[in-house]
Design a protein around this motif. Structure first.
Motif, PDB file in Angstrom:
ATOM      1  N   ASP A 222     -13.327  -9.692  52.828  1.00 29.41           N
ATOM      2  CA  ASP A 222     -12.466  -8.575  52.427  1.00 29.41           C
ATOM      3  C   ASP A 222     -11.404  -8.989  51.411  1.00 29.41           C
ATOM      4  OD1 ASP A 222     -10.854 -10.019  54.115  1.00 29.41           O
ATOM      5  OD2 ASP A 222     -10.631  -8.458  55.622  1.00 29.41           O
ATOM      6  N   GLN A 223     -11.193 -10.294  51.218  1.00 31.42           N
ATOM      7  CA  GLN A 223     -10.309 -10.744  50.144  1.00 31.42           C
ATOM      8  C   GLN A 223     -10.951 -10.566  48.777  1.00 31.42           C
ATOM      9  OE1 GLN A 223      -9.218 -14.803  51.987  1.00 31.42           O
ATOM     10  NE2 GLN A 223      -7.587 -14.425  50.518  1.00 31.42           N
ATOM     11  N   VAL A 224     -12.256 -10.682  48.721  1.00 31.63           N
ATOM     12  CA  VAL A 224     -12.976 -10.620  47.447  1.00 31.63           C
ATOM     13  C   VAL A 224     -13.119  -9.181  46.961  1.00 31.63           C
ATOM     14  CG1 VAL A 224     -15.113 -11.271  46.258  1.00 31.63           C
ATOM     15  CG2 VAL A 224     -14.233 -12.706  48.116  1.00 31.63           C
ATOM     16  N   TYR A 225     -13.233  -8.261  47.876  1.00 25.08           N
ATOM     17  CA  TYR A 225     -13.530  -6.856  47.568  1.00 25.08           C
ATOM     18  C   TYR A 225     -12.510  -6.246  46.603  1.00 25.08           C
ATOM     19  CZ  TYR A 225     -14.453  -1.897  48.343  1.00 25.08           C
ATOM     20  OH  TYR A 225     -14.742  -0.564  48.178  1.00 25.08           O
ATOM     21  N   LEU A 226     -13.022  -5.505  45.602  1.00 17.41           N
ATOM     22  CA  LEU A 226     -12.174  -4.772  44.664  1.00 17.41           C
ATOM     23  C   LEU A 226     -12.586  -3.304  44.635  1.00 17.41           C
ATOM     24  CD1 LEU A 226     -11.849  -7.115  41.529  1.00 17.41           C
ATOM     25  CD2 LEU A 226     -10.027  -6.447  43.105  1.00 17.41           C
ATOM     26  N   ASP A 227     -11.605  -2.428  44.726  1.00 17.23           N
ATOM     27  CA  ASP A 227     -11.894  -0.993  44.731  1.00 17.23           C
ATOM     28  C   ASP A 227     -12.593  -0.538  43.459  1.00 17.23           C
ATOM     29  OD1 ASP A 227     -10.745  -0.666  47.217  1.00 17.23           O
ATOM     30  OD2 ASP A 227      -8.768  -0.157  46.421  1.00 17.23           O
ATOM     31  N   ASN A 228     -12.212  -1.121  42.329  1.00 17.11           N
ATOM     32  CA  ASN A 228     -12.739  -0.660  41.048  1.00 17.11           C
ATOM     33  C   ASN A 228     -13.950  -1.451  40.574  1.00 17.11           C
ATOM     34  OD1 ASN A 228     -11.175  -2.940  40.686  1.00 17.11           O
ATOM     35  ND2 ASN A 228     -10.433  -2.342  38.657  1.00 17.11           N
ATOM     36  N   ALA A 229     -14.543  -2.256  41.448  1.00 16.96           N
ATOM     37  CA  ALA A 229     -15.733  -3.020  41.069  1.00 16.96           C
ATOM     38  C   ALA A 229     -16.975  -2.137  41.130  1.00 16.96           C
ATOM     39  CB  ALA A 229     -15.907  -4.225  41.983  1.00 16.96           C
TER      40      ALA A 229
END
Length: 485
Positions: free
Chosen positions: A296-303
């Motif tokens: 969940d640290q890697v996750y980006l909303d705009n990816a």
């Protein structure tokens, strides 16, 4: 001003002095993560290893991509802030870049162009910040690559951009460059591989592990780049890793970065790949992680994609054991770069699943191997909508420890292959050939053999099953064996 730029670019095209203005194949810059010994040589190794995704693309010369060249004519696999680049006849070039200094450690920070400073360790941080800002260093190298690949008048070409493949902290360096230092949008796409886009401080145990395992002996790293990632190296009962703005507002450094990204109008496209194969100390009681960074640290909303696969933070070096289990080296990362970044193809996902994946020979019977090659059938109905299938042949044995009191279950990988499944067809003989000979089995009791198959599309792992493989002459059946990571 923009109209003037376009007019100048048009004139240069007419007179033939401007090259590659219409190129759609952007040069690629590969960036490493934090290093225990912060010098360029250590950083280069991340993507210059024999089995890294970048090296595999170069070895294949996929779509004509080759190393860029330095002014000395050397391949650009060891670039830093002092590297001078040679002009290229095309834009299909790859550069391996380190934001650390050459040979001698030179303290620095990721940087925010002077916008923020930490609430704690302010004096130490500001010394590093005044000396070296990695986001700025990367920005200057981006300009060098643009000049080398698009010519001296690259600034008048709106299509002159780069792609970036970044591992771990390198992704934050790329985001810093894009947000705080670039004059305008010159980055087309960024692939974040195991990048901690959110602060470590959300999990104090992982924070403590990272601060001691990665920080090394350099205090300036712990009060600089690690602090920016949300790691308090002293691990105090009430750790403080917040950064303050000029008006006194405070936030985590990476949260400030995200806030400023949202407020710029750049069109850079993002994708992330995270791993969920933890180390033993982080496998129980904590959210999924790759042994260093949590998913969940890697996750980006705009990816465009936030892929999650069963892999560890660092790359592997043995094709039989760990290459496919390391994020920088696995076939999934390699094929993702090819499809999403180079081919601009974002369609390899979403196929319906039909039944189970399995191995078969000429008879077509699932998980049965008697005659001919052993092929792999993916569970997706449309191979063109998938990305990679990994097959492993595994031997199961039981061993007692030195006291003889307990029995341990040991798995030995006899063979492993990964296939870009979109290049195959769901048929016989269109399915990929895993093995052509039973020699790999040797004298092993065939009742101990299992077949492990992982199906992945651009969103990550979509199916993972392990079966007993029925081999002619064995006594085992081909029933399903429950899988556990």
């Amino acid at each position: 001003m923009k109209i003037v730029k376009y007019l100048i670019a048009l004139i240069l095209i007419i007179f033939g002095t401007y090259t590659n203005i219409l190129a759609s194949d952007y040069p690629i810059i590969a960036i490493h993560g934090i290093q225990r010994i912060p010098i360029a040589e250590k950083g280069w190794a991340a993507w210059d290893s024999s089995y890294s995704a970048i090296k595999r693309i170069l070895n294949e010369e996929y779509k004509g991509y080759k190393w860029g060249l330095t002014s000395q004519g050397d391949s650009a696999f060891e670039c830093c802030s002092t590297t001078i680049l040679q002009s290229m006849p095309d834009t299909r070039r790859i550069y391996n870049f380190s934001y650390y200094s050459y040979q001698i450690p030179s303290r620095g920070v990721i940087g925010s162009n002077g916008k923020y400073e930490p609430v704690r360790y302010t004096a130490e941080y500001n010394v590093s910040n005044a000396n070296r800002q990695y986001g700025y260093i990367l920005t200057q190298f981006i300009y060098k690559v643009l000049r080398a690949c698009y010519g001296d008048n690259w600034m008048y070409n709106p299509d002159a951009k780069v792609n970036i493949v970044a591992h771990s902290m390198g992704g934050l360096v790329a985001r810093s460059a894009i947000t705080y230092y670039l004059d305008e949008n010159r980055v087309n796409k960024v692939l974040f591989v195991a990048t901690p886009n959110h602060p470590f401080h959300t999990n104090e145990f992982i924070e403590a592990v990272v601060s001691n395992a990665i920080g090394g002996a350099e205090v300036w790293q712990k009060t600089g780049e690690l602090l920016e990632m949300g790691v308090d190296w002293l691990c105090l009962p009430t750790p403080e890793t917040r950064f303050k703005s000029n008006n006194g507002a405070t936030n985590q450094w990476s949260n400030w970065l995200r806030y400023n990204e949202i407020n710029n109008n750049y069109t850079t496209r993002y994708a992330t790949i995270a791993g969920n194969r933890p180390k033993p100390y982080s496998s129980v009681g904590f959210s999924p992680n790759d042994g260093v960074v949590m998913v969940d640290q890697v996750y980006l909303d705009n990816a465009e994609f936030n892929a999650v696969i069963y892999a560890t933070h660092f790359g592997g070096s043995n094709p039989l054991t760990d290459v496919e289990l390391g994020l920088p080296t696995c076939t999934f990362t390699t094929e993702f770069i090819k499809n999403w970044m180079i081919d601009d193809n974002s369609s390899r996902y979403g196929s319906p699943i039909s039944g189970e994946s399995y191995g078969y020979d000429v008879s077509g019977q699932a998980n049965y191997w008697k005659d001919g090659a052993l092929r792999i059938r993916s569970c997706v109905t449309n191979y063109n909508k998938s990305l990679v299938v990994i097959a492993k042949l595994i031997k199961n044995t039981c061993k007692r420890d030195t006291t003889g009191d307990t029995t341990k279950f040991i798995e030995e990988v006899l063979a492993v292959k990964a296939f870009p499944i979109y290049k195959y067809s769901r048929s016989f003989p269109g399915d990929p050939v895993f093995l052509t000979s039973k020699e790999v089995i040797g004298g092993v009791n065939v009742s101990e053999i299992k077949l492990d198959i992982v199906d992945m599309d651009m969103t990550g792992e979509i199916a993972h099953r392990t079966y007993a493989l029925h081999i002619e002459g064995g006594e085992e059946d081909s029933s399903f064996v429950a899988l556990s990571h």
